[in-house]
Design a protein around this motif. Structure first.
Motif, PDB file in Angstrom:
ATOM      1  N   LEU A  97    -109.226 -44.245 -42.752  1.00  0.00           N
ATOM      2  CA  LEU A  97    -110.456 -43.980 -42.022  1.00  0.00           C
ATOM      3  C   LEU A  97    -110.138 -42.884 -41.011  1.00  0.00           C
ATOM      4  O   LEU A  97    -109.573 -43.162 -39.969  1.00  0.00           O
ATOM      5  N   ASN A 136    -105.580 -29.652 -42.119  1.00  0.00           N
ATOM      6  CA  ASN A 136    -106.208 -28.903 -41.026  1.00  0.00           C
ATOM      7  C   ASN A 136    -105.418 -27.654 -40.618  1.00  0.00           C
ATOM      8  O   ASN A 136    -105.875 -26.888 -39.764  1.00  0.00           O
ATOM      9  N   ASN A 165    -112.794 -46.014 -31.457  1.00  0.00           N
ATOM     10  CA  ASN A 165    -113.431 -47.298 -31.165  1.00  0.00           C
ATOM     11  C   ASN A 165    -114.915 -47.001 -30.963  1.00  0.00           C
ATOM     12  O   ASN A 165    -115.283 -46.269 -30.056  1.00  0.00           O
ATOM     13  N   HIS A 189    -103.631 -42.493 -24.981  1.00  0.00           N
ATOM     14  CA  HIS A 189    -103.826 -43.954 -25.015  1.00  0.00           C
ATOM     15  C   HIS A 189    -104.198 -44.306 -26.443  1.00  0.00           C
ATOM     16  O   HIS A 189    -105.224 -43.849 -26.956  1.00  0.00           O
ATOM     17  N   ASP A 190    -103.368 -45.056 -27.137  1.00  0.00           N
ATOM     18  CA  ASP A 190    -103.614 -45.361 -28.555  1.00  0.00           C
ATOM     19  C   ASP A 190    -102.900 -46.638 -28.924  1.00  0.00           C
ATOM     20  O   ASP A 190    -102.089 -47.158 -28.144  1.00  0.00           O
ATOM     21  N   VAL A 206    -106.514 -34.236 -36.558  1.00  0.00           N
ATOM     22  CA  VAL A 206    -107.892 -34.135 -37.070  1.00  0.00           C
ATOM     23  C   VAL A 206    -108.633 -32.863 -36.665  1.00  0.00           C
ATOM     24  O   VAL A 206    -109.661 -32.546 -37.262  1.00  0.00           O
ATOM     25  N   PHE A 222    -115.356 -27.975 -41.118  1.00  0.00           N
ATOM     26  CA  PHE A 222    -114.190 -28.321 -41.935  1.00  0.00           C
ATOM     27  C   PHE A 222    -114.332 -27.889 -43.399  1.00  0.00           C
ATOM     28  O   PHE A 222    -113.352 -27.573 -44.046  1.00  0.00           O
ATOM     29  N   TYR A 223    -115.564 -27.921 -43.940  1.00  0.00           N
ATOM     30  CA  TYR A 223    -115.731 -27.648 -45.375  1.00  0.00           C
ATOM     31  C   TYR A 223    -116.174 -26.206 -45.638  1.00  0.00           C
ATOM     32  O   TYR A 223    -116.769 -25.891 -46.656  1.00  0.00           O
ATOM     33  N   THR A 268    -107.694 -40.658 -39.530  1.00  0.00           N
ATOM     34  CA  THR A 268    -106.244 -40.906 -39.633  1.00  0.00           C
ATOM     35  C   THR A 268    -105.883 -42.366 -39.412  1.00  0.00           C
ATOM     36  O   THR A 268    -104.710 -42.729 -39.482  1.00  0.00           O
ATOM     37  N   SER A 269    -106.884 -43.207 -39.094  1.00  0.00           N
ATOM     38  CA  SER A 269    -106.587 -44.629 -38.940  1.00  0.00           C
ATOM     39  C   SER A 269    -106.253 -45.201 -40.321  1.00  0.00           C
ATOM     40  O   SER A 269    -106.840 -44.764 -41.320  1.00  0.00           O
ATOM     41  N   ASN A 272    -109.775 -49.700 -23.234  1.00  0.00           N
ATOM     42  CA  ASN A 272    -110.169 -48.470 -22.545  1.00  0.00           C
ATOM     43  C   ASN A 272    -110.823 -48.784 -21.200  1.00  0.00           C
ATOM     44  O   ASN A 272    -110.576 -48.106 -20.206  1.00  0.00           O
ATOM     45  N   THR A 285    -112.303 -31.144 -47.707  1.00  0.00           N
ATOM     46  CA  THR A 285    -111.279 -32.160 -47.419  1.00  0.00           C
ATOM     47  C   THR A 285    -111.934 -33.459 -46.950  1.00  0.00           C
ATOM     48  O   THR A 285    -111.771 -33.884 -45.808  1.00  0.00           O
ATOM     49  N   ASN A 336    -109.003 -42.791 -28.231  1.00  0.00           N
ATOM     50  CA  ASN A 336    -109.975 -42.923 -29.333  1.00  0.00           C
ATOM     51  C   ASN A 336    -109.933 -41.746 -30.292  1.00  0.00           C
ATOM     52  O   ASN A 336    -110.923 -41.498 -30.985  1.00  0.00           O
ATOM     53  N   SER A 337    -108.883 -40.996 -30.335  1.00  0.00           N
ATOM     54  CA  SER A 337    -108.854 -39.824 -31.210  1.00  0.00           C
ATOM     55  C   SER A 337    -107.419 -39.344 -31.408  1.00  0.00           C
ATOM     56  O   SER A 337    -106.539 -39.637 -30.601  1.00  0.00           O
ATOM     57  N   ASN A 338    -107.242 -38.584 -32.467  1.00  0.00           N
ATOM     58  CA  ASN A 338    -105.915 -38.094 -32.845  1.00  0.00           C
ATOM     59  C   ASN A 338    -106.004 -36.603 -33.144  1.00  0.00           C
ATOM     60  O   ASN A 338    -105.825 -36.172 -34.283  1.00  0.00           O
TER      61      ASN A 338
HETATM   62  N1  MGD Z   1    -109.952 -31.738 -42.636  1.00  0.00           N
HETATM   63  C1  MGD Z   1    -110.796 -32.635 -42.137  1.00  0.00           C
HETATM   64  N2  MGD Z   1    -110.705 -32.972 -40.835  1.00  0.00           N
HETATM   65  C2  MGD Z   1    -111.582 -33.863 -40.312  1.00  0.00           C
HETATM   66  C3  MGD Z   1    -112.573 -34.472 -41.121  1.00  0.00           C
HETATM   67  C4  MGD Z   1    -112.626 -34.112 -42.491  1.00  0.00           C
HETATM   68  O1  MGD Z   1    -113.487 -34.614 -43.253  1.00  0.00           O
HETATM   69  N3  MGD Z   1    -111.737 -33.187 -42.961  1.00  0.00           N
HETATM   70  N4  MGD Z   1    -113.455 -35.358 -40.559  1.00  0.00           N
HETATM   71  C5  MGD Z   1    -113.770 -35.159 -39.147  1.00  0.00           C
HETATM   72  C6  MGD Z   1    -114.549 -36.301 -38.661  1.00  0.00           C
HETATM   73  S1  MGD Z   1    -116.011 -36.609 -39.454  1.00  0.00           S
HETATM   74  C7  MGD Z   1    -114.169 -37.063 -37.633  1.00  0.00           C
HETATM   75  S2  MGD Z   1    -115.236 -38.264 -37.052  1.00  0.00           S
HETATM   76  C8  MGD Z   1    -112.874 -36.855 -36.965  1.00  0.00           C
HETATM   77  C9  MGD Z   1    -112.218 -38.186 -36.620  1.00  0.00           C
HETATM   78  O2  MGD Z   1    -111.109 -38.000 -35.907  1.00  0.00           O
HETATM   79  P1  MGD Z   1    -110.625 -39.098 -34.808  1.00  0.00           P
HETATM   80  O3  MGD Z   1    -111.760 -39.482 -33.944  1.00  0.00           O
HETATM   81  O4  MGD Z   1    -109.409 -38.560 -34.193  1.00  0.00           O
HETATM   82  O5  MGD Z   1    -110.353 -40.404 -35.726  1.00  0.00           O
HETATM   83  P2  MGD Z   1    -109.004 -41.124 -36.096  1.00  0.00           P
HETATM   84  O6  MGD Z   1    -108.099 -40.215 -36.798  1.00  0.00           O
HETATM   85  O7  MGD Z   1    -109.327 -42.370 -36.809  1.00  0.00           O
HETATM   86  O8  MGD Z   1    -108.349 -41.434 -34.679  1.00  0.00           O
HETATM   87  C10 MGD Z   1    -108.829 -42.419 -33.849  1.00  0.00           C
HETATM   88  C11 MGD Z   1    -107.656 -42.880 -32.993  1.00  0.00           C
HETATM   89  O9  MGD Z   1    -108.141 -43.782 -31.998  1.00  0.00           O
HETATM   90  C12 MGD Z   1    -107.250 -44.878 -31.918  1.00  0.00           C
HETATM   91  N5  MGD Z   1    -108.017 -46.010 -31.381  1.00  0.00           N
HETATM   92  C13 MGD Z   1    -108.708 -46.951 -32.042  1.00  0.00           C
HETATM   93  N6  MGD Z   1    -109.269 -47.832 -31.192  1.00  0.00           N
HETATM   94  C14 MGD Z   1    -108.940 -47.438 -29.950  1.00  0.00           C
HETATM   95  C15 MGD Z   1    -109.230 -47.952 -28.657  1.00  0.00           C
HETATM   96  O10 MGD Z   1    -109.922 -48.948 -28.477  1.00  0.00           O
HETATM   97  N7  MGD Z   1    -108.713 -47.261 -27.608  1.00  0.00           N
HETATM   98  C16 MGD Z   1    -107.929 -46.163 -27.744  1.00  0.00           C
HETATM   99  N8  MGD Z   1    -107.480 -45.561 -26.663  1.00  0.00           N
HETATM  100  N9  MGD Z   1    -107.629 -45.675 -28.976  1.00  0.00           N
HETATM  101  C17 MGD Z   1    -108.128 -46.308 -30.053  1.00  0.00           C
HETATM  102  C18 MGD Z   1    -106.769 -45.072 -33.329  1.00  0.00           C
HETATM  103  O11 MGD Z   1    -105.572 -45.801 -33.376  1.00  0.00           O
HETATM  104  C19 MGD Z   1    -106.635 -43.633 -33.816  1.00  0.00           C
HETATM  105  O12 MGD Z   1    -105.354 -43.122 -33.590  1.00  0.00           O
HETATM  106  O13 MGD Z   1    -111.983 -36.121 -37.825  1.00  0.00           O
HETATM  107  C20 MGD Z   1    -112.531 -34.910 -38.268  1.00  0.00           C
HETATM  108  N10 MGD Z   1    -111.507 -34.181 -38.993  1.00  0.00           N
END
Ligand code: MGD
Ligand code: MGD
Ligand code: SF4
Ligand code: MO
Length: 688
Positions: A583, A662, A118, A412-413, A391, A678-679, A585-586, A463, A576, A385-387
């Motif tokens: 978006l 990953n 978010n 929290h998701d 990731v 990552f790359y 993992t969203s 949140n 990758t 806000n992350s998985n």
């Molecule tokens: N191999 C590989 N790995 C990568 C990347 C890649 O290019 N290659 N990219 C990297 C990059 S740039 C990034 S930014 C990261 C991203 O990694 P993350 O930040 O983990 O992004 P998402 O996978 O979208 O996970 C966001 C989670 O937050 C949840 N969420 C959404 N809104 C809210 C909310 O309001 N509150 C709560 N509590 N949860 C919410 C969503 O449902 C989702 O499960 O991944 C990285 N990982």
């Protein structure tokens, strides 16, 4: 005949971690989101959304939305089962465990883990930060995406500011450098197309012929992690052939003589060998760049995910000052616009709540390693806000860390992600359509309000409210824990800043969005005035010198370099980048978008495929010493020889082999900012 449901429209902002930050018009009927469209009156959005968000009602009302707090009843990991509990019980359980950990191990043993799931200012970091500061929990260094590039850019330009994207329509040459705009920055691509209609030439610099590169006039397919060498080679030719702006250099840059000395080491022949391209491509690009005005570079985070990611962005960011490109409103370079906003971060986060000495910092890009080896040990993790299980790099360590029986994990998701499978307590989050927020952007210059469109589904909480209640449960009595979401929105910006002249929270709330008060059609650095310590574009960086780093731009080879011994065993450089329909993992749990992306794919050049007897559509294993994942081979000259590409980020449990890319990525960090690499990942590929 049933009566048609009465509908109304609400103004929202897209909360995803995407530079476009679209303005949304949400149609609501019977307290359900029935339609989401792009606001026509918001210039960057211009009435258009990406496919993912155009189908947003499916995500909001998805049958898998988490609606109630729950406690895990079986083992941690894939297949984990949960049973519903009340919010009172969930909060009491968390507070009790936290208090016990504070007493036995100290508060630093508790670690928050969040990123930009978010991106609203409230959702991203406000009440949550206050809570963890007051608790004295470890601080999280949020490095997983952009920290290397941001620092490299800051060292050179001074802040995340630069070319106004709206001006790019008047450029005559646009270089898309490590940017798959059609996929990950669609609304910028709209402006690029307008520039093309007006006669601009487009050049893509990317190891892959992406859908973006397809639409450019030229594509330079360099090896991953070699961008700094290319930029230094361009500077070599520009200086050698006198294509530079001596007047601009003399008045608005620092360290030209040292730079000139440095780039002597990067003649086109050497640069071509490093980058795996042709010498004429270096010469040709330098001349195109030096001979064309206005000339714009859109550099993106694709180049900041290898060992030298900071230096890569820094080297590219030096180019415009060398040729005086900043003189034109449509010239210069754009990485992120986020530094233009006077965000009142300290008011939102209240760092003064932290104990002295300040708690340690945990780097999110090494969470696997830290869960296994950090001392003092991490005893509790609070993920929102992350998985991270999907990731974060080096899955074997991440999964082993999350699987620790003695680790207390709260997640929290909105959905039961791969990470949620490891939660002791799983909490339901609202979507942004169920909460108030205010947004900046990193791809344009507008502020936006996100109004709640519907009531929270089930017992889901934003949140802010989650941490407000948890603070109360912990007995934190400071007044800041009583601030409402509206209070937080008002606190989010320094409204007295001239960039917000004429604006107030009330005005913004009424209008929905507003452009920062920056002059339109202007060239911000035509007369210098960079926000660096010297006020100049710093070829020689005092910031880097102070940090003990090379003060001049330089090429730093990837950690896993093709000329190293490792490459004899693992000769392919794997990247990758994001899939169009996900978006991060969203959206990667949506049947619609999974059908579009089919299954995890591994793109290989025909020569590399033939050398391994791999044929199109065959299942392959992609592996190195850290692990392996399976994918469907796509044999195509869209990737250059020596490079393998797999689009990301798949859910592990929704992938055929229960793993994702990953598994093979590494926890080594970038040169600056402690960023993820990552790359920067050598692999071998074989039939599965
Ligand atoms: N191999 C590989 N790995 C990568 C990347 C890649 O290019 N290659 N990219 C990297 C990059 S740039 C990034 S930014 C990261 C991203 O990694 P993350 O930040 O983990 O992004 P998402 O996978 O979208 O996970 C966001 C989670 O937050 C949840 N969420 C959404 N809104 C809210 C909310 O309001 N509150 C709560 N509590 N949860 C919410 C969503 O449902 C989702 O499960 O991944 C990285 N990982
Ligand atoms: N559809 C969609 N949009 C997204 C996302 C998504 O997952 N899906 N993620 C969002 C997020 S969190 C981010 S950070 C941005 C990411 O978007 P960008 O900032 O554009 O970065 P990447 O997509 O990582 O990489 C962009 C391009 O760089 C190329 N590339 C990889 N390595 C190198 C290299 O070493 N040199 C060069 N020159 N090019 C290289 C890749 O092939 C890719 O085509 O997009 C955001 N938008
Ligand atoms: S994900 Fe990006 S392009 Fe899609 S609606 Fe959101 S901000 Fe716009
Ligand atoms: Mo990102």
């Amino acid at each position: 005949m049933s009566n048609p449901v009465a509908t109304h429209t609400v103004r929202a902002a897209c909360p995803h971690d995407c530079p476009d930050t679209c303005a949304l018009e949400v149609t609501v009927g019977d307290d359900r989101v029935v339609k989401v469209s792009g606001a026509a009156d918001h210039p960057p959005t211009a009435g258009v959304l990406c496919t993912k968000v155009a189908y947003y009602p499916e995500r909001i009302h998805h049958a898998d939305r988490l609606l109630y707090p729950a406690r895990r009843v079986g083992a941690k990991g894939p297949g984990a089962r949960f049973e519903r509990i009340s919010w009172d019980e969930a909060l009491a359980t968390i507070a009790r465990r936290f208090q016990r950990i504070v007493a036995s191990d100290g508060a630093e043993a508790i670690v928050p883990y969040s990123y930009a799931g978010n991106s609203g200012l409230l959702g991203y970091g406000s009440m949550d930060r206050r809570f963890f500061h007051r608790l004295g929990a470890s601080r999280l260094d949020r490095t997983i995406c952009a920290s290397a590039g941001a620092l490299g850019y800051q060292a050179t330009i001074g802040a995340s500011v630069g070319l106004d994207p709206e001006n790019v329509v008047d450029a005559r040459l646009i270089i898309l450098w490590g940017s798959n705009s059609v996929v990950s920055n669609l609304h910028f691509w709209r402006l690029v197309q307008e520039a093309k209609r007006r006669g601009a030439r487009l050049i893509a610099i990317d190891p892959c012929r992406t859908v973006t590169a397809d639409k450019c006039d030229q594509h330079i397919a360099l090896l991953p992690g070699t961008d700094a060498a290319l930029a230094l080679g361009l500077m070599h030719v520009l200086i050698r052939d006198g294509l530079i702006d001596h007047d601009y250099i003399a008045r608005h840059t620092l360290g030209f003589a040292a730079l000139r000395e440095r780039v002597l080491a990067y003649p086109p022949a050497r640069v071509a060998a490093i980058c795996g391209i042709d010498e004429v491509e270096v010469e040709g690009l330098a001349h195109a760049y030096g001979d064309t005005r206005p000339v714009a570079i859109r550099v993106n985070y694709g180049i900041n995910r290898t060992a030298g990611g900071g230096m890569a962005v820094r080297s590219v960011a030096c180019l415009p000052a060398l040729v005086g490109a900043w003189r034109d409103p449509a010239g210069g370079v754009l990485l992120s616009t986020s530094g233009n906003y006077p965000v009142a971060t300290a008011a939102l986060e209240q760092p003064e709540l932290m104990p002295e000495p300040m708690p340690r910092i945990v780097n999110m890009s090494r969470i696997g390693n830290d869960l296994l080896r950090a001392r003092p040990a991490i005893k509790a993790l609070f993920v929102y806000n992350s998985n991270p299980v999907a990731v974060a790099p080096h899955s074997a360590e991440v999964v082993e860390g999350f699987a620790r029986e003695d680790l207390f994990t709260v997640v929290h998701d909105l959905f039961q992600t791969d990470t949620a499978d490891y939660a002791d307590i799983l909490l339901p989050a609202t979507s942004h359509m169920e909460q108030l927020d205010v947004h900046k952007s990193y791809g344009h210059l507008y502020l936006q309000v996100n109004q709640p469109a519907i009531a929270p589904l089930g017992e889901a909480l934003p949140n802010t409210e989650l941490f407000r209640r948890l603070a109360r449960q912990m007995g934190f009595s400071e007044a800041c824990f009583s601030d409402s979401d509206e209070d937080l929105c008002r606190q989010a910006f320094d409204w007295s800043d001239p960039r917000l002249a004429g604006l107030s929270w009330e005005r913004l709330r009424a209008d929905g969005h507003a452009r920062l008060n920056l002059p339109r059609g202007a060239a911000p650095f035509a007369e210098g005035g960079f926000p660096t310590p010297s006020g100049k574009c710093e070829f020689h960086s005092s910031l880097l010198a102070q940090a003990g780093l090379d003060p001049l731009p330089n090429f730093i080879a990837p950690h896993e370099w093709r000329e190293s011994e490792l490459a004899t065993e693992f000769p392919l450089a794997l990247i990758t980048p994001p899939a169009r329909n996900f978006l991060n993992t969203s959206f990667a749990n949506s049947a619609r978008f999974l059908a579009q992306e089919r299954s995890p794919a591994l793109y290989l050049h025909p020569a590399d495929a033939a050398a391994r007897g791999i044929v199109d559509e065959r299942r392959v294993r992609v592996f190195n010493r850290r692990g392996e994942f399976h994918a469907r081979a796509v044999v195509t000259d869209r990737v250059r020889p020596g490079v393998a590409m797999s689009t990301s980020i798949w859910w592990r449990k929704l992938s055929p082999d229960g793993r994702n890319c990953n598994e093979v990525t590494s926890q080594a960090l970038t040169d600056m900012g402690g960023g993820a690499t990552f790359y920067d990942c050598l692999v071998e590929v074989a039939d599965a």
